[in-house]
Scaffold this motif. Sequence first.
Motif, mmCIF file in Angstrom:
data_model
loop_
_atom_site.group_PDB
_atom_site.id
_atom_site.type_symbol
_atom_site.label_atom_id
_atom_site.label_comp_id
_atom_site.label_asym_id
_atom_site.label_seq_id
_atom_site.Cartn_x
_atom_site.Cartn_y
_atom_site.Cartn_z
ATOM 1 N N GLY A 185 -20.449 0.449 -1.045
ATOM 2 C CA GLY A 185 -19.314 1.174 -0.501
ATOM 3 C C GLY A 185 -18.151 1.298 -1.473
ATOM 4 O O GLY A 185 -17.618 2.386 -1.704
ATOM 5 N N MET A 186 -17.739 0.182 -2.043
ATOM 6 C CA MET A 186 -16.632 0.205 -2.998
ATOM 7 C C MET A 186 -16.993 0.983 -4.261
ATOM 8 O O MET A 186 -16.135 1.606 -4.886
ATOM 9 C CB MET A 186 -16.233 -1.227 -3.350
ATOM 10 N N LEU A 187 -18.266 0.941 -4.647
ATOM 11 C CA LEU A 187 -18.703 1.693 -5.819
ATOM 12 C C LEU A 187 -18.506 3.187 -5.586
ATOM 13 O O LEU A 187 -17.961 3.899 -6.443
ATOM 14 C CB LEU A 187 -20.173 1.386 -6.116
ATOM 15 N N MET A 188 -18.920 3.666 -4.413
ATOM 16 C CA MET A 188 -18.713 5.079 -4.078
ATOM 17 C C MET A 188 -17.224 5.407 -4.049
ATOM 18 O O MET A 188 -16.794 6.449 -4.556
ATOM 19 C CB MET A 188 -19.353 5.396 -2.728
ATOM 20 N N GLY A 189 -16.438 4.512 -3.452
ATOM 21 C CA GLY A 189 -15.004 4.750 -3.371
ATOM 22 C C GLY A 189 -14.337 4.839 -4.727
ATOM 23 O O GLY A 189 -13.453 5.678 -4.945
ATOM 24 N N TYR A 196 -7.121 -0.404 -3.460
ATOM 25 C CA TYR A 196 -7.239 -1.374 -4.547
ATOM 26 C C TYR A 196 -6.946 -0.738 -5.906
ATOM 27 O O TYR A 196 -6.305 -1.335 -6.767
ATOM 28 C CB TYR A 196 -8.645 -1.975 -4.567
ATOM 29 N N ASN A 197 -7.433 0.479 -6.102
ATOM 30 C CA ASN A 197 -7.388 1.088 -7.432
ATOM 31 C C ASN A 197 -6.052 1.716 -7.777
ATOM 32 O O ASN A 197 -5.660 1.735 -8.955
ATOM 33 C CB ASN A 197 -8.482 2.154 -7.559
ATOM 34 N N PHE A 198 -5.343 2.254 -6.775
ATOM 35 C CA PHE A 198 -4.192 3.088 -7.117
ATOM 36 C C PHE A 198 -2.881 2.730 -6.424
ATOM 37 O O PHE A 198 -1.877 3.397 -6.644
ATOM 38 C CB PHE A 198 -4.530 4.568 -6.830
ATOM 39 N N THR A 199 -2.849 1.680 -5.619
ATOM 40 C CA THR A 199 -1.584 1.326 -4.964
ATOM 41 C C THR A 199 -0.535 0.887 -5.976
ATOM 42 O O THR A 199 0.628 1.314 -5.908
ATOM 43 C CB THR A 199 -1.802 0.213 -3.915
ATOM 44 N N ASN A 200 -0.910 0.041 -6.926
ATOM 45 C CA ASN A 200 0.077 -0.429 -7.894
ATOM 46 C C ASN A 200 0.591 0.686 -8.797
ATOM 47 O O ASN A 200 1.814 0.804 -8.994
ATOM 48 C CB ASN A 200 -0.497 -1.580 -8.728
ATOM 49 N N PRO A 201 -0.284 1.555 -9.351
ATOM 50 C CA PRO A 201 0.246 2.695 -10.106
ATOM 51 C C PRO A 201 1.157 3.580 -9.257
ATOM 52 O O PRO A 201 2.184 4.071 -9.735
ATOM 53 C CB PRO A 201 -1.024 3.445 -10.535
ATOM 54 N N PHE A 202 0.788 3.785 -8.006
ATOM 55 C CA PHE A 202 1.596 4.608 -7.092
ATOM 56 C C PHE A 202 2.978 3.995 -6.884
ATOM 57 O O PHE A 202 4.002 4.673 -7.014
ATOM 58 C CB PHE A 202 0.849 4.735 -5.760
ATOM 59 N N LEU A 203 3.023 2.704 -6.567
ATOM 60 C CA LEU A 203 4.304 2.051 -6.295
ATOM 61 C C LEU A 203 5.198 2.036 -7.524
ATOM 62 O O LEU A 203 6.418 2.230 -7.426
ATOM 63 C CB LEU A 203 4.072 0.627 -5.795
ATOM 64 N N ASN A 204 4.612 1.820 -8.695
ATOM 65 C CA ASN A 204 5.410 1.845 -9.915
ATOM 66 C C ASN A 204 5.900 3.261 -10.229
ATOM 67 O O ASN A 204 7.031 3.442 -10.692
ATOM 68 C CB ASN A 204 4.587 1.302 -11.090
ATOM 69 N N GLU A 205 5.062 4.242 -9.960
ATOM 70 C CA GLU A 205 5.450 5.623 -10.252
ATOM 71 C C GLU A 205 6.596 6.094 -9.369
ATOM 72 O O GLU A 205 7.470 6.838 -9.822
ATOM 73 C CB GLU A 205 4.243 6.553 -10.081
ATOM 74 N N ILE A 261 -6.649 -16.230 -11.118
ATOM 75 C CA ILE A 261 -7.243 -15.476 -12.228
ATOM 76 C C ILE A 261 -7.454 -14.021 -11.823
ATOM 77 O O ILE A 261 -7.075 -13.097 -12.554
ATOM 78 C CB ILE A 261 -8.582 -16.108 -12.650
ATOM 79 N N TRP A 262 -8.056 -13.830 -10.659
ATOM 80 C CA TRP A 262 -8.365 -12.475 -10.202
ATOM 81 C C TRP A 262 -7.086 -11.686 -9.917
ATOM 82 O O TRP A 262 -6.906 -10.555 -10.361
ATOM 83 C CB TRP A 262 -9.229 -12.572 -8.939
ATOM 84 N N GLY A 263 -6.159 -12.311 -9.170
ATOM 85 C CA GLY A 263 -4.921 -11.631 -8.827
ATOM 86 C C GLY A 263 -4.019 -11.360 -10.012
ATOM 87 O O GLY A 263 -3.159 -10.471 -9.956
ATOM 88 N N ALA A 264 -4.215 -12.117 -11.094
ATOM 89 C CA ALA A 264 -3.342 -11.982 -12.264
ATOM 90 C C ALA A 264 -3.476 -10.626 -12.955
ATOM 91 O O ALA A 264 -2.507 -10.136 -13.540
ATOM 92 C CB ALA A 264 -3.625 -13.108 -13.266
ATOM 93 N N TRP A 265 -4.651 -10.012 -12.903
ATOM 94 C CA TRP A 265 -4.853 -8.751 -13.620
ATOM 95 C C TRP A 265 -5.368 -7.620 -12.747
ATOM 96 O O TRP A 265 -5.130 -6.439 -13.029
ATOM 97 C CB TRP A 265 -5.834 -8.955 -14.780
ATOM 98 N N PHE A 266 -6.055 -7.936 -11.649
ATOM 99 C CA PHE A 266 -6.748 -6.924 -10.864
ATOM 100 C C PHE A 266 -5.782 -5.938 -10.210
ATOM 101 O O PHE A 266 -6.016 -4.722 -10.215
ATOM 102 C CB PHE A 266 -7.609 -7.613 -9.802
ATOM 103 N N VAL A 267 -4.699 -6.439 -9.642
ATOM 104 C CA VAL A 267 -3.755 -5.596 -8.913
ATOM 105 C C VAL A 267 -3.094 -4.580 -9.838
ATOM 106 O O VAL A 267 -2.905 -3.415 -9.486
ATOM 107 C CB VAL A 267 -2.687 -6.455 -8.216
ATOM 108 N N THR A 268 -2.729 -5.007 -11.033
ATOM 109 C CA THR A 268 -1.958 -4.151 -11.951
ATOM 110 C C THR A 268 -2.803 -3.472 -13.020
ATOM 111 O O THR A 268 -2.251 -2.801 -13.886
ATOM 112 C CB THR A 268 -0.859 -4.992 -12.646
ATOM 113 N N GLY A 319 -10.875 4.690 -12.000
ATOM 114 C CA GLY A 319 -11.890 4.453 -10.986
ATOM 115 C C GLY A 319 -13.119 3.779 -11.564
ATOM 116 O O GLY A 319 -13.698 2.875 -10.947
ATOM 117 N N ASN A 320 -13.516 4.190 -12.766
ATOM 118 C CA ASN A 320 -14.680 3.580 -13.416
ATOM 119 C C ASN A 320 -14.430 2.106 -13.727
ATOM 120 O O ASN A 320 -15.332 1.268 -13.592
ATOM 121 C CB ASN A 320 -15.015 4.321 -14.709
#
Length: 417
Positions: free
Chosen positions: A347-351, A229-238, A19-26, A43-44
């Motif tokens: 920590g992740m919240l600040m990131g 976590y937040n931007f690897t998938n957009p980066f790889l697709n771009e 469930i988590w992996g289905a949407w979180f990564v992309t 980020g928000n």
Amino acid sequence: MTVTTRVKLSTMMFLEFFIWGAWFVTMGTYLGKTLNATGVQNGNAYATQSWGAIIAPFVIGLIADRFFSAQKVLGILHLTGAALLYYITTQTNFEGFFPIIFAYMVVYMPTLALVNSVSFRQMQNPSKEFPPIRVFGTLGWIIAGLVIGWLGWEQSNSLVLTFKMAAAASLILGLLSFTLPATPPAKKGQKASLGDILGLDSLGLLKNRSYLTFFLASVAICVPLAFYYNFTNPFLNEVGMKAAAGVQSLGQVSEFLFMALMPLFFVRLGVKKMLAVGMLAWVIRYIFFAYGNVESNYWMLIAGIVMHGICYDFFFVTGQIYTDNLAGEKFKSAAQGFITLATYGVGMLMGSYISGPVVDKYKLTETSHNWTSIWLIPAAIAGVVFLLFIIFFKDTNQIQTKPGLDIEEPGLGRADI
């Protein structure tokens, strides 16, 4: 444990992380391509995971631990989550999307602890019985990424289907939960204190200078973690990587392999070297991302993804074991809860709030970014944390591990010794 119970628990773990992996990564790619979200908005959206992690102890400590059976709470949360995930697919802008994903993460994050509670209560020897069941969770995350890549949802701009797929899985798990073995509240009738719920009873560990250094480094290293976590998938697709979500699942495969090898590293390295190698890997990973591309330096992109096993296992898993060894029997649970709250909460919240503006600052056009400059920033942050850690952390003792020790992945979520 009966075969039926084992199958149910394994299925529960598979679905929980599928469930988590289905949407979180992309999600970042979906927000940018479908909802035209900015980096700040991205980020928000990912920060809702941290808010969920902060709120989760109250759900567990005030409700599941004291009033209702864990499997029933798990079922209600996942049925609610299924409705929220499906409803989110009807939103056409970020303003409508955000409050729903926030509500969903508040509902989902407590389930990470609940699946462990349900599992452990059925076991006579969790250190031996839990790993073969927990591994199905990692498998679920990997399968979710492979399905997305195989169906080409990133290239066809059909990532809305990831939320529908997750909703269907959440519905199945919600119904399955009511058939799981009874797991009555462990602290029924006991009063709940804020210190007990948040793990504040373990604050005494911070009097140890080396542990304080580790604790602050753990919070700080979660800032560059949020970039990943937040931007690897957009980066790889771009940059043009095909089936990026599927390729990213190599990170979980790597994590699984390094988890199996960790006892060997513990024998040869001390606490300090294990933690230091983990942090240095973060620096190298982001440098690979900064200069990688799908042409001549494609190997750098793959190496950066595969290094997830070293980045996560060597630092976070070692840190969780270090905490467990230092805390003592009385404060083990409190210490684990507190370090998880500090890292995946604070920590992740600040990131998440830092990474969004950075990505927006280096936006070149509507569809392109200066990714080299973007990735060098988390590399620099990780580098500074690494240097300060090397200087101030003095504990070089070997960690005594237990046979069959299994530590849950966060992925990206939470950890249990």
